[in-house]
Design an enzyme around this catalytic site. Structure first.
Site, PDB file in Angstrom:
ATOM      1  N   ASP A  84     -14.326  93.581-102.869  1.00 46.98           N
ATOM      2  CA  ASP A  84     -13.920  94.941-103.246  1.00 46.98           C
ATOM      3  C   ASP A  84     -13.128  94.918-104.541  1.00 46.98           C
ATOM      4  O   ASP A  84     -12.244  95.754-104.741  1.00 46.98           O
ATOM      5  CB  ASP A  84     -13.126  95.594-102.108  1.00 46.98           C
ATOM      6  CG  ASP A  84     -11.865  94.799-101.751  1.00 46.98           C
ATOM      7  OD1 ASP A  84     -11.724  93.658-102.246  1.00 46.98           O
ATOM      8  OD2 ASP A  84     -11.019  95.321-101.004  1.00 46.98           O
ATOM      9  N   ASP A 138      -8.468  96.404-107.293  1.00 48.64           N
ATOM     10  CA  ASP A 138      -8.715  95.950-105.919  1.00 48.64           C
ATOM     11  C   ASP A 138      -8.549  97.163-105.001  1.00 48.64           C
ATOM     12  O   ASP A 138      -7.545  97.881-105.081  1.00 48.64           O
ATOM     13  CB  ASP A 138      -7.735  94.841-105.538  1.00 48.64           C
ATOM     14  CG  ASP A 138      -8.087  94.237-104.186  1.00 48.64           C
ATOM     15  OD1 ASP A 138      -8.874  93.298-104.150  1.00 48.64           O
ATOM     16  OD2 ASP A 138      -7.557  94.737-103.171  1.00 48.64           O
ATOM     17  N   LEU A 139      -9.551  97.420-104.148  1.00 47.70           N
ATOM     18  CA  LEU A 139      -9.529  98.607-103.302  1.00 47.70           C
ATOM     19  C   LEU A 139      -8.514  98.440-102.174  1.00 47.70           C
ATOM     20  O   LEU A 139      -8.374  97.354-101.592  1.00 47.70           O
ATOM     21  CB  LEU A 139     -10.911  98.872-102.711  1.00 47.70           C
ATOM     22  CG  LEU A 139     -12.042  99.103-103.726  1.00 47.70           C
ATOM     23  CD1 LEU A 139     -13.323  99.450-102.995  1.00 47.70           C
ATOM     24  CD2 LEU A 139     -11.667 100.206-104.712  1.00 47.70           C
TER      25      LEU A 139
END
Length: 653
Positions: free
Chosen positions: A568, A525-526
């Site tokens: 994301d 997960d960004l």
């Protein structure tokens, strides 16, 4: 000149064919209504099963969500005081955002006081502040669940949501589900409650039922309209105090439903109905537990979740579907009589002139030349004797370039050329062989053809010839491959999507279990992506996601799978890893690659990556559990990094 022989041959052909045709038309006219009624009933039963399966699938997901929330480690940590409740509220908010079907997610302590309540309004989940939390100890969903044993859930009736004592507008049907919470020592610690929005599920069910003129509906156990009624009928008792049921408009149909009929016809139409016992939909069993369900209010004998789901085909539409158009039937019959007469005349003329054999030969030759498909005639050894223009158009070979050569010279792959003899033997034994083959055009490019090879035996000398008919299906296969690619890949990054990723994970874990090696799952997960998206717009955000996908793919091995799961979130399947140390090393490489600055013209941006790791089979042998574990570890890392960043900011102050 017409002679007596022509008339006799004509009558010999025309009379029996006309009698057979009249008998068939009479039989069909008698049988068509029954057959069409069976077809309509079958189609409606199928639509009804599809609609019920939608409800079953949605309820299974909701029950699973409820049990997962009631047994989550984060909740256990909050109960034990190891984690502040704000973190659990944040987790509930993320859960609400992802699911999008729960108006509220709540945790009540064992006295019925709300400890955490996350509302999902206007598409943005938010935690209700402590001063607005309420005492729900008198509510049935708390009382019944709080006194229930482990593995039990409570399901309320369907009702319209209220805000400040008034029915919310537009109306919002909801179902409340709750489950008891126990600590690790088996002591009761409270109840988890979900407020499920039932409206979208009901809309989805009736949409499945409403097709080809049918009108789908959902009724409660009293026959009152929930979905599918006319204006002012749905939820009439709650909205106006005057209950309106199907029995008011269609009393005969309602009486049949009460008697248990599932398919019947009345003056107002054709009905297909199923009376649902919701307890049978909710009760489920797996390898570790048996689920118990409490349905309804404490003093309620029947629950509004016991529904009548069905569809009505109005009588005018139903009659139009049952009865064929007489004018059309007469026109078709007349046309067939004309065709029979023409055919009989042709037969009489042909028989009298005794040219049947030559006529058939000329007709076959004409069909061969007119066909746009490739047609090749070979001898019993597979040597080409004749080709049609369709063959030349498809392959590029002129007749003199193909005649005399073995049929195998067209095959693009040596393996297919080698099995041609087996194919001809199969055609000889069975009469025909059909399949897809890869051929080579004269220009050298490959194409796929749907091929039928027929064996034709000359009755005079028992010699066998083979006729191969081919249809170029390359474009269809390319279209099918493109459709598959679009369905299984993310449109933005071109990476595999969640559907293909989960399929590959199943396959990878299956191979790993058979061959005795490990597979690492990295859930990414960004960090810091949302501010970039908000500040510079979705175009820059999309470029960042594409760049991240390229970097991750360039970091791992070519055989590893990199997928975008949505938003994301990315994931990696790393085959044949040497334990967790190697998985951690790969994770560090990926994080370092992602964190490098990205240049877009004069703009430079940076994002981070929180990565959760789960290793098969060390962490779990179940693919679903492996995904959940990697997701949970990713969120643990994100919380740790967030806490560290906050601490650093405070230290700098």
């Amino acid at each position: 000149m017409i002679k007596f022989g022509h008339i006799k041959s004509f009558l010999v052909c025309f009379a029996p064919l006309s009698a057979i045709f009249l008998a068939i038309v009479s039989f069909l006219a008698w049988d068509v209504s029954t057959e069409r009624e069976r077809t309509i009933a079958s189609d409606q039963r199928f639509a009804l099963e599809q609609s019920i399966s939608i409800l079953r699938e949605r309820l299974e997901v909701v029950v699973s969500d409820l049990l997962i929330l009631s047994e989550s480690r984060q909740l256990e940590a909050v109960i034990e005081g190891r984690v502040p409740k704000e973190e659990l509220a944040e987790e509930y908010a993320v859960f609400s955002q992802r699911r999008g079907v729960y108006d509220q997610v709540r945790f009540l302590d064992k006295d019925g006081m709300e400890i955490i309540r996350v509302n999902y309004g206007g598409g943005i989940p938010y935690a209700v502040p402590g001063r607005d939390l309420q005492d729900k100890s008198s509510r049935p969903y708390f009382q019944l669940a709080n006194n229930a044993p482990r593995g039990t859930i409570y399901v309320s009736r369907i009702e319209l949501n209220e805000e400040f004592g008034e029915i919310e507008r537009p109306i919002k049907p909801v179902v409340r589900l709750s489950a008891p919470v126990f600590d690790r020592y088996g002591q009761r610690q409270g109840v988890v409650v979900l407020n499920l929005r039932a409206g979208p599920i009901l809309d989805e069910m009736t949409a499945e039922l409403s097709g080809d003129g049918a009108q789908g509906f959902v009724l409660n156990h009293h026959g009152h309209w929930i979905e599918g009624g006319e204006a002012g009928e749905n939820w009439a008792q709650e909205l106006s105090g005057a209950a309106v049921g199907l029995g008011e408009r269609f009393p005969t149909a309602w009486e049949n439903m009460r008697q248990g009929y599932e398919s019947f016809t009345t003056d107002d139409g054709f009905y297909s109905v199923r009376r649902l016992d919701v307890s049978s939909l909710l009760l489920a069993q797996n390898a570790t537990r048996t689920l118990s369900v409490i349905i309804g209010e404490p003093d309620s004998k029947v629950n509004d979740l016991n529904l009548f789901v069905g569809m009505r085909l109005p009588s005018d539409i139903y009659e139009a579907m049952l009865r064929p158009d007489r004018g059309l039937l007469i026109s078709v019959s007349a046309a067939f009589f004309v065709l029979i007469a023409i055919g009989s005349g042709a037969y009489a003329w042909t028989r009298q002139r005794q040219i049947v054999a030559s006529f058939d030969a000329r007709l076959s030759e004409q069909v061969l030349r007119a066909s746009k498909n490739s047609v090749v005639v070979t001898d019993e050894n597979g040597l080409i004797q004749k080709v049609n223009p369709g063959f030349t158009a498809m392959t590029g070979y002129l007749p003199n370039e193909a005649i005399g050569k073995p049929l195998s010279f067209l095959r693009a792959e040596q393996e297919e050329a080698d099995i041609l003899e087996d194919i001809l033997m199969a055609a000889r034994a069975n009469g025909t062989w059909e399949g897809e083959v890869c051929n080579r055009r004269k220009g050298g490019d490959f194409f796929y053809a749907n091929t039928v090879i027929s064996a034709i035996t000359d009755p005079g000398n028992s010699e066998v010839n083979f006729v191969e008919m081919g249809l170029d299906i390359s474009r269809h296969m390319e279209n099918a491959q493109e459709l598959w690619r679009q369905a299984n890949h993310d449109a933005l990054t071109g990476l595999p999507n969640r559907l293909l990723f989960e399929d590959r994970l199943e396959v990878a874990c299956g191979h790993a279990e058979n061959d005795g090696y490990s597979v690492a799952l990295l859930y990414i997960d960004l960090d810091g992506f949302k501010p970039i998206n908000d500040r510079y717009g979705h175009e820059i955000g999309d470029q960042v996601l594409r760049k991240v996908g390229e970097r991750i793919k360039a970091t791992v091995r070519q055989g590893d799978t990199v997928a975008r799961l949505g938003g994301d979130e990315f994931a990696i399947i790393v085959d044949d890893v040497n334990g967790r140390d190697e998985a951690d090393w790969i994770s560090q490489k990926v994080a370092g690659s992602v964190q490098r600055p990205m240049e877009f013209g004069s703009l430079s941006v940076e994002v981070g990556a929180s990565i959760g790791i789960a290793v098969f089979p060390h962490d779990s042998r179940e693919v679903t559990a492996l995904l959940s574990l990697a997701d949970e570890k990713m969120y643990q890392q994100k919380r740790i990094r967030k806490a560290a960043n906050n601490k650093l900011v405070n230290a700098r102050r």
